[in-house]
Motif scaffolding. Structure first.
Motif, PDB file in Angstrom:
ATOM      1  N   UNK A 117      82.798  12.443  10.891  1.00  0.00           N
ATOM      2  CA  UNK A 117      82.565  11.017  10.739  1.00  0.00           C
ATOM      3  C   UNK A 117      83.779  10.324  10.158  1.00  0.00           C
ATOM      4  N   UNK A 118      83.553   9.152   9.543  1.00  0.00           N
ATOM      5  CA  UNK A 118      84.670   8.419   8.945  1.00  0.00           C
ATOM      6  C   UNK A 118      84.174   7.609   7.748  1.00  0.00           C
ATOM      7  N   UNK A 119      85.094   7.376   6.864  1.00  0.00           N
ATOM      8  CA  UNK A 119      84.780   6.570   5.700  1.00  0.00           C
ATOM      9  C   UNK A 119      85.054   5.109   6.024  1.00  0.00           C
ATOM     10  N   UNK A 120      84.162   4.238   5.545  1.00  0.00           N
ATOM     11  CA  UNK A 120      84.289   2.809   5.793  1.00  0.00           C
ATOM     12  C   UNK A 120      84.858   2.107   4.566  1.00  0.00           C
ATOM     13  N   UNK A 121      85.587   1.042   4.827  1.00  0.00           N
ATOM     14  CA  UNK A 121      86.109   0.221   3.732  1.00  0.00           C
ATOM     15  C   UNK A 121      85.059  -0.810   3.348  1.00  0.00           C
ATOM     16  N   UNK A 122      84.532  -0.665   2.160  1.00  0.00           N
ATOM     17  CA  UNK A 122      83.517  -1.589   1.669  1.00  0.00           C
ATOM     18  C   UNK A 122      83.780  -1.925   0.217  1.00  0.00           C
ATOM     19  N   UNK A 123      82.730  -2.045  -0.544  1.00  0.00           N
ATOM     20  CA  UNK A 123      82.847  -2.331  -1.969  1.00  0.00           C
ATOM     21  C   UNK A 123      83.579  -1.171  -2.644  1.00  0.00           C
ATOM     22  N   UNK A 124      84.596  -1.449  -3.442  1.00  0.00           N
ATOM     23  CA  UNK A 124      85.325  -0.350  -4.091  1.00  0.00           C
ATOM     24  C   UNK A 124      84.481   0.457  -5.069  1.00  0.00           C
ATOM     25  N   UNK A 125      83.347  -0.079  -5.482  1.00  0.00           N
ATOM     26  CA  UNK A 125      82.474   0.649  -6.394  1.00  0.00           C
ATOM     27  C   UNK A 125      81.381   1.438  -5.655  1.00  0.00           C
ATOM     28  N   UNK A 459      73.762  11.356  16.798  1.00  0.00           N
ATOM     29  CA  UNK A 459      73.572   9.935  16.480  1.00  0.00           C
ATOM     30  C   UNK A 459      74.355   9.623  15.215  1.00  0.00           C
ATOM     31  N   UNK A 460      74.743   8.380  15.083  1.00  0.00           N
ATOM     32  CA  UNK A 460      75.525   7.977  13.916  1.00  0.00           C
ATOM     33  C   UNK A 460      74.607   7.400  12.841  1.00  0.00           C
ATOM     34  N   UNK A 461      74.843   7.853  11.613  1.00  0.00           N
ATOM     35  CA  UNK A 461      74.104   7.326  10.469  1.00  0.00           C
ATOM     36  C   UNK A 461      75.106   6.810   9.437  1.00  0.00           C
ATOM     37  N   UNK A 462      74.827   5.637   8.908  1.00  0.00           N
ATOM     38  CA  UNK A 462      75.650   5.077   7.836  1.00  0.00           C
ATOM     39  C   UNK A 462      74.981   5.363   6.497  1.00  0.00           C
ATOM     40  N   UNK A 463      75.737   5.916   5.557  1.00  0.00           N
ATOM     41  CA  UNK A 463      75.249   6.173   4.203  1.00  0.00           C
ATOM     42  C   UNK A 463      76.024   5.282   3.242  1.00  0.00           C
ATOM     43  N   UNK A 464      75.288   4.426   2.543  1.00  0.00           N
ATOM     44  CA  UNK A 464      75.878   3.539   1.542  1.00  0.00           C
ATOM     45  C   UNK A 464      75.416   4.008   0.174  1.00  0.00           C
ATOM     46  N   UNK A 465      76.358   4.423  -0.663  1.00  0.00           N
ATOM     47  CA  UNK A 465      75.984   5.009  -1.951  1.00  0.00           C
ATOM     48  C   UNK A 465      76.671   4.237  -3.069  1.00  0.00           C
ATOM     49  N   UNK A 466      75.865   3.768  -3.986  1.00  0.00           N
ATOM     50  CA  UNK A 466      76.367   3.064  -5.161  1.00  0.00           C
ATOM     51  C   UNK A 466      76.034   3.885  -6.420  1.00  0.00           C
ATOM     52  N   UNK A 467      76.722   3.571  -7.479  1.00  0.00           N
ATOM     53  CA  UNK A 467      76.426   4.211  -8.746  1.00  0.00           C
ATOM     54  C   UNK A 467      75.110   3.674  -9.301  1.00  0.00           C
ATOM     55  N   UNK A 468      74.325   4.569  -9.888  1.00  0.00           N
ATOM     56  CA  UNK A 468      73.067   4.150 -10.486  1.00  0.00           C
ATOM     57  C   UNK A 468      73.336   3.345 -11.760  1.00  0.00           C
ATOM     58  N   UNK A 469      72.405   2.451 -12.080  1.00  0.00           N
ATOM     59  CA  UNK A 469      72.525   1.661 -13.300  1.00  0.00           C
ATOM     60  C   UNK A 469      72.352   2.567 -14.511  1.00  0.00           C
ATOM     61  N   UNK A 470      73.094   2.322 -15.568  1.00  0.00           N
ATOM     62  CA  UNK A 470      72.965   3.090 -16.804  1.00  0.00           C
ATOM     63  C   UNK A 470      72.187   2.299 -17.828  1.00  0.00           C
ATOM     64  N   UNK A 471      71.559   3.029 -18.778  1.00  0.00           N
ATOM     65  CA  UNK A 471      70.782   2.360 -19.825  1.00  0.00           C
ATOM     66  C   UNK A 471      71.690   1.767 -20.890  1.00  0.00           C
TER      67      UNK A 471
END
Length: 471
Positions: A117-125, A459-471
């Protein structure tokens, strides 16, 4: 005569498949047909195995395919002889087909490791990636004319991308494919099932919603029925449905060389190749000597036992197919065509048919307008190459075409006007092994070869992963 009970066939139908040697009419084998229970069980087992196979490391899948390729190579002579017994293909050509399968399995083992696959340019976080994922259960419906080359390549492409596979050989050529599947190493066996049967079994499997992708090589009418059924399931379908490939001979080429190309294209494997030359357009300037050379080459071919390495023309696959080929020829002759050689069913056993060269052919004749799939070379003479290209571009097929010319302008014009999956300039056969072509119009759908086949099987699947919120 042997009775063959292939691997993974559970249950029997009342009438087994009867396989005859097309060179002698001898009964070679009776093959048990799978019933509906066998089909349901095979699909259920594959559906259960699919998640585990998809999650196997790609390197493990590739290693299994390399081992299978080696096993096929070790038994290439026996496999080729079995192909010859059931299809009549001369042993030299059958061996070349088996070796193509050996190379295909090894090639997809390596290509699969590079299918990424390939990495997409999105939110830097965040991390965004596109990843290919297996479709699931692949149904592979094989042709009879080159069974091992297609079986090994298509099974390997399916398996290396993480799909599980249900394979149904042609009812005309079930034996060699069954043996090739039986040579699968233990690591690959959970992901493959084989069922034997005729078109009724094929239709039943295509209609099953458990199938996620269909790969079929065969007749247009069968492909259309498969496409219609698959459309109801919104299922991906990869079809190669044969061709009616033209050969255009320009007036500036050596007629003897052009005739050699035409004879190779029209008569190899008795014309039973998807990319065989089915119709010839020749410039009037070279038509006379071209036809003389073509007739001589046709008459020089040596029919005989396919196992004899001196044989250069084997039989057609069965009596039914020979009747169809002869019907095309007889229809053309009745409508005014002239047989420069051939056109007569020979006496004796087997399904042999002579190499046939027809002139005074018209475009509306079946021998020109449809795929004959036999050693028949219908010829139309034209006054200029533009007329020849226009004639070659007509029809519902779009698999391949060949143009023989010394003119760069004609070659470029051919590329513009001939809308086919594979265009060959000055060579009927050949090409880089990793080439991928997509048939046009009624010749098929999708890309059935090369690295691009791996895209068709995922088939192509997009995975968008963000950091979880911390307490």
């Amino acid at each position: 005569m042997a009775t063959i009970d292939p691997p993974a066939v559970i249950g029997r139908r009342p009438a087994p498949l009867r396989i005859h040697d097309p060179a002698t009419d001898e009964l070679v084998a009776e093959v048990a047909q799978a019933d509906d229970h066998a089909a349901s069980r095979a699909l259920r087992e594959l559906a259960e195995a699919a998640p585990r196979w998809r999650d196997r490391p790609a390197g493990d899948r590739a290693a299994g395919l390399r081992a299978w390729s080696r096993a096929l190579a070790e038994h290439e002579e026996e496999l080729a002889r079995l192909v010859t017994r059931e299809t009549g293909r001369p042993l030299r050509e059958a061996l070349a087909g088996v070796r193509a399968g050996v190379e295909g399995a090894a090639q997809y083992a390596e290509l699969g490791l590079g299918h990424r696959g390939r990495r997409l340019l999105g939110d830097p976080d965040a991390d965004d990636v596109m990843e290919p994922r297996a479709l699931g259960v692949a149904l592979v419906l094989l042709p009879w004319n080159d069974p091992i080359a297609l079986a090994a390549s298509q099974l390997a492409a399916c398996l290396v991308t993480g799909n599980v596979v249900l394979v149904k050989p042609s009812e005309r050529a079930p034996l060699a494919v069954a043996w090739a599947v039986d040579l699968l190493p233990e690591a690959l066996r959970p992901a493959v099932r084989l069922l034997q049967g005729d078109g009724r079994l094929g239709a039943r499997l295509v209609a099953d919603p458990a199938v996620d992708v269909v790969l079929h090589t065969g007749a247009i009418e069968t492909g259309q029925a498969i496409a219609a059924t698959s459309a109801r399931h919104l299922r991906r379908t990869i079809l190669e449905l044969g061709g009616n490939d033209p050969l255009v001979v320009d007036g500036d080429v050596d007629p003897g060389w052009a005739a050699a190309q035409a004879a190779s294209g029209a008569f190899a494997n008795a014309g039973q190749l998807c990319t065989a030359v089915e119709r010839i357009v020749v410039h009037r300037r070279v038509a006379g000597p071209f036809l003389e050379h073509l007739v001589r080459r046709a008459e020089a071919l040596r029919p005989g036992p396919p196992e004899d390495r001196r044989t250069t023309l084997g039989p057609l696959v069965d009596q039914r197919h020979r009747a169809m080929v002869h019907g095309h020829v007889q229809g053309a002759l009745a409508s005014g065509a002239v047989a420069r050689t051939g056109g007569v069913v020979p006496d004796g056993p087997g399904c042999f048919y002579p190499p046939t060269v027809l002139t005074e052919v018209r475009p509306e004749m079946a021998v020109w307008a449809t795929e004959t799939f036999g050693p028949v070379a219908p010829v139309i003479v034209v006054d200029d190459v533009e007329e020849g290209l226009a004639l070659a571009a007509e029809g519902r097929h779009g698999l391949a075409a060949t143009v023989l010319t010394n003119s760069d302008r004609t070659a470029r014009e051919a590329a513009r006007r001939l809308d086919v999956g594979t265009l060959k300039i000055n060579a009927v056969f050949g090409g880089a092994p990793a080439g991928a072509a997509e048939p046009r119009r009624h010749s098929g759908l999708g890309t059935g070869f090369g690295p691009e086949l791996l895209d068709e099987l995922t088939s192509w699947r997009v995975v968008h992963r963000c950091a979880a919120a911390t307490r």
